[in-house]
Design a protein around this motif. Structure first.
Motif, PDB file in Angstrom:
ATOM      1  N   LEU A  37      34.312  52.882  23.661  1.00 27.19           N
ATOM      2  CA  LEU A  37      34.909  52.989  24.984  1.00 27.19           C
ATOM      3  C   LEU A  37      36.380  53.397  24.885  1.00 27.19           C
ATOM      4  O   LEU A  37      36.879  54.131  25.723  1.00 27.19           O
ATOM      5  N   ILE A  38      37.058  52.914  23.840  1.00 29.09           N
ATOM      6  CA  ILE A  38      38.453  53.280  23.599  1.00 29.09           C
ATOM      7  C   ILE A  38      38.466  54.347  22.507  1.00 29.09           C
ATOM      8  O   ILE A  38      37.972  54.119  21.411  1.00 29.09           O
ATOM      9  N   SER A  39      39.034  55.503  22.819  1.00 30.34           N
ATOM     10  CA  SER A  39      39.064  56.577  21.816  1.00 30.34           C
ATOM     11  C   SER A  39      40.331  56.534  20.963  1.00 30.34           C
ATOM     12  O   SER A  39      40.307  56.988  19.819  1.00 30.34           O
ATOM     13  N   SER A  40      41.423  55.991  21.505  1.00 33.22           N
ATOM     14  CA  SER A  40      42.639  55.816  20.710  1.00 33.22           C
ATOM     15  C   SER A  40      43.495  54.742  21.368  1.00 33.22           C
ATOM     16  O   SER A  40      43.325  54.424  22.547  1.00 33.22           O
ATOM     17  N   TYR A  41      44.423  54.202  20.575  1.00 35.13           N
ATOM     18  CA  TYR A  41      45.287  53.139  21.092  1.00 35.13           C
ATOM     19  C   TYR A  41      46.581  53.088  20.308  1.00 35.13           C
ATOM     20  O   TYR A  41      46.676  53.614  19.194  1.00 35.13           O
ATOM     21  N   ASP A  42      47.576  52.462  20.906  1.00 35.87           N
ATOM     22  CA  ASP A  42      48.828  52.174  20.235  1.00 35.87           C
ATOM     23  C   ASP A  42      49.369  50.883  20.824  1.00 35.87           C
ATOM     24  O   ASP A  42      49.097  50.560  21.989  1.00 35.87           O
ATOM     25  N   ILE A  43      50.103  50.154  20.014  1.00 34.51           N
ATOM     26  CA  ILE A  43      50.792  48.950  20.476  1.00 34.51           C
ATOM     27  C   ILE A  43      52.271  49.225  20.260  1.00 34.51           C
ATOM     28  O   ILE A  43      52.700  49.516  19.136  1.00 34.51           O
ATOM     29  N   LEU A  44      53.031  49.174  21.328  1.00 33.70           N
ATOM     30  CA  LEU A  44      54.437  49.563  21.289  1.00 33.70           C
ATOM     31  C   LEU A  44      55.333  48.380  21.645  1.00 33.70           C
ATOM     32  O   LEU A  44      54.924  47.498  22.411  1.00 33.70           O
ATOM     33  N   GLN A  45      56.553  48.395  21.120  1.00 35.32           N
ATOM     34  CA  GLN A  45      57.548  47.396  21.498  1.00 35.32           C
ATOM     35  C   GLN A  45      58.682  48.131  22.187  1.00 35.32           C
ATOM     36  O   GLN A  45      59.117  49.197  21.737  1.00 35.32           O
ATOM     37  N   SER A  46      59.171  47.562  23.270  1.00 37.56           N
ATOM     38  CA  SER A  46      60.252  48.168  24.029  1.00 37.56           C
ATOM     39  C   SER A  46      61.500  48.307  23.172  1.00 37.56           C
ATOM     40  O   SER A  46      61.838  47.406  22.392  1.00 37.56           O
ATOM     41  N   THR A  47      62.196  49.422  23.332  1.00 38.48           N
ATOM     42  CA  THR A  47      63.464  49.608  22.629  1.00 38.48           C
ATOM     43  C   THR A  47      64.602  48.899  23.366  1.00 38.48           C
ATOM     44  O   THR A  47      65.639  48.634  22.772  1.00 38.48           O
ATOM     45  N   ALA A  48      64.394  48.580  24.628  1.00 38.24           N
ATOM     46  CA  ALA A  48      65.435  47.935  25.424  1.00 38.24           C
ATOM     47  C   ALA A  48      65.280  46.412  25.486  1.00 38.24           C
ATOM     48  O   ALA A  48      66.271  45.694  25.645  1.00 38.24           O
ATOM     49  N   ARG A  49      64.026  45.946  25.369  1.00 37.54           N
ATOM     50  CA  ARG A  49      63.758  44.503  25.486  1.00 37.54           C
ATOM     51  C   ARG A  49      62.778  44.104  24.391  1.00 37.54           C
ATOM     52  O   ARG A  49      61.604  44.451  24.450  1.00 37.54           O
ATOM     53  N   ALA A  69      35.889  46.195  31.614  1.00 32.35           N
ATOM     54  CA  ALA A  69      36.242  45.131  32.566  1.00 32.35           C
ATOM     55  C   ALA A  69      35.101  44.125  32.691  1.00 32.35           C
ATOM     56  O   ALA A  69      35.334  42.912  32.781  1.00 32.35           O
ATOM     57  N   GLU A  70      33.866  44.613  32.657  1.00 29.68           N
ATOM     58  CA  GLU A  70      32.707  43.722  32.718  1.00 29.68           C
ATOM     59  C   GLU A  70      32.579  42.876  31.452  1.00 29.68           C
ATOM     60  O   GLU A  70      32.100  41.743  31.500  1.00 29.68           O
ATOM     61  N   LEU A  71      33.012  43.410  30.318  1.00 28.11           N
ATOM     62  CA  LEU A  71      32.940  42.702  29.038  1.00 28.11           C
ATOM     63  C   LEU A  71      34.087  41.709  28.833  1.00 28.11           C
ATOM     64  O   LEU A  71      33.977  40.794  28.023  1.00 28.11           O
ATOM     65  N   TRP A  72      35.195  41.897  29.541  1.00 26.81           N
ATOM     66  CA  TRP A  72      36.452  41.206  29.254  1.00 26.81           C
ATOM     67  C   TRP A  72      36.293  39.694  29.068  1.00 26.81           C
ATOM     68  O   TRP A  72      36.767  39.128  28.087  1.00 26.81           O
ATOM     69  N   HIS A  73      35.644  39.012  29.980  1.00 28.59           N
ATOM     70  CA  HIS A  73      35.558  37.546  29.910  1.00 28.59           C
ATOM     71  C   HIS A  73      34.681  37.042  28.769  1.00 28.59           C
ATOM     72  O   HIS A  73      34.762  35.874  28.404  1.00 28.59           O
ATOM     73  N   ASP A  74      33.893  37.919  28.174  1.00 32.73           N
ATOM     74  CA  ASP A  74      33.037  37.525  27.054  1.00 32.73           C
ATOM     75  C   ASP A  74      33.616  37.897  25.689  1.00 32.73           C
ATOM     76  O   ASP A  74      32.996  37.600  24.667  1.00 32.73           O
ATOM     77  N   LEU A  75      34.790  38.527  25.659  1.00 32.45           N
ATOM     78  CA  LEU A  75      35.380  38.919  24.379  1.00 32.45           C
ATOM     79  C   LEU A  75      35.889  37.684  23.635  1.00 32.45           C
ATOM     80  O   LEU A  75      36.630  36.875  24.203  1.00 32.45           O
ATOM     81  N   PRO A  76      35.518  37.518  22.375  1.00 29.46           N
ATOM     82  CA  PRO A  76      35.917  36.331  21.610  1.00 29.46           C
ATOM     83  C   PRO A  76      37.433  36.130  21.497  1.00 29.46           C
ATOM     84  O   PRO A  76      37.903  35.000  21.457  1.00 29.46           O
ATOM     85  N   SER A  77      38.212  37.219  21.473  1.00 34.42           N
ATOM     86  CA  SER A  77      39.663  37.102  21.262  1.00 34.42           C
ATOM     87  C   SER A  77      40.479  37.086  22.557  1.00 34.42           C
ATOM     88  O   SER A  77      41.703  36.964  22.520  1.00 34.42           O
ATOM     89  N   ARG A  78      39.833  37.201  23.689  1.00 28.78           N
ATOM     90  CA  ARG A  78      40.540  37.276  24.970  1.00 28.78           C
ATOM     91  C   ARG A  78      41.418  36.058  25.224  1.00 28.78           C
ATOM     92  O   ARG A  78      42.584  36.181  25.586  1.00 28.78           O
ATOM     93  N   GLU A  79      40.871  34.864  25.055  1.00 30.74           N
ATOM     94  CA  GLU A  79      41.634  33.654  25.349  1.00 30.74           C
ATOM     95  C   GLU A  79      42.848  33.518  24.438  1.00 30.74           C
ATOM     96  O   GLU A  79      43.912  33.088  24.880  1.00 30.74           O
TER      97      GLU A  79
END
Length: 98
Positions: A37-49, A69-79
């Motif tokens: 479902l996700i073809s690419s991703y990045d995790i970024l940190q703000s340069t200002a904060r 969105a339908e899967l979200w509440h069943d994801l093991p790492s969500r909490e």
């Protein structure tokens, strides 16, 4: 179908950032476990904060966003993620105008 981009900005205490990164990567894997479902991703940190972390995701389609969105509440790492994030500052989905 066109790709769909997501931007999500979270407020995270500085000492929790490494764990937020680890758990975020687990969530991306969990979302893609049965279908890509996700073809690419990045995790970024703000340069200002230094307490702002951003997910920049590219979904395979708008339908993929709905499936996740339908899967979200069943994801093991969500909490774990939700416990680490202090505040959700912004969340939005976008499609190309070009």
């Amino acid at each position: 179908m066109s790709l769909c981009s997501e931007v999500a900005i979270f407020k995270v205490t500085k000492h929790n950032i490494p764990e937020v990164m680890r758990v975020s990567l687990l969530i991306f894997q969990e979302i893609n476990r049965h279908d890509q479902l996700i073809s690419s991703y990045d995790i970024l940190q703000s340069t200002a904060r230094e307490d702002e972390v951003c997910w920049q995701l590219t979904w395979t389609s708008e339908e993929a966003v709905k499936q996740a969105a339908e899967l979200w509440h069943d994801l093991p790492s969500r909490e774990a993620l939700e416990a680490l994030v202090g505040e959700k500052l912004y969340y939005g989905h976008f499609t190309s105008m070009l």
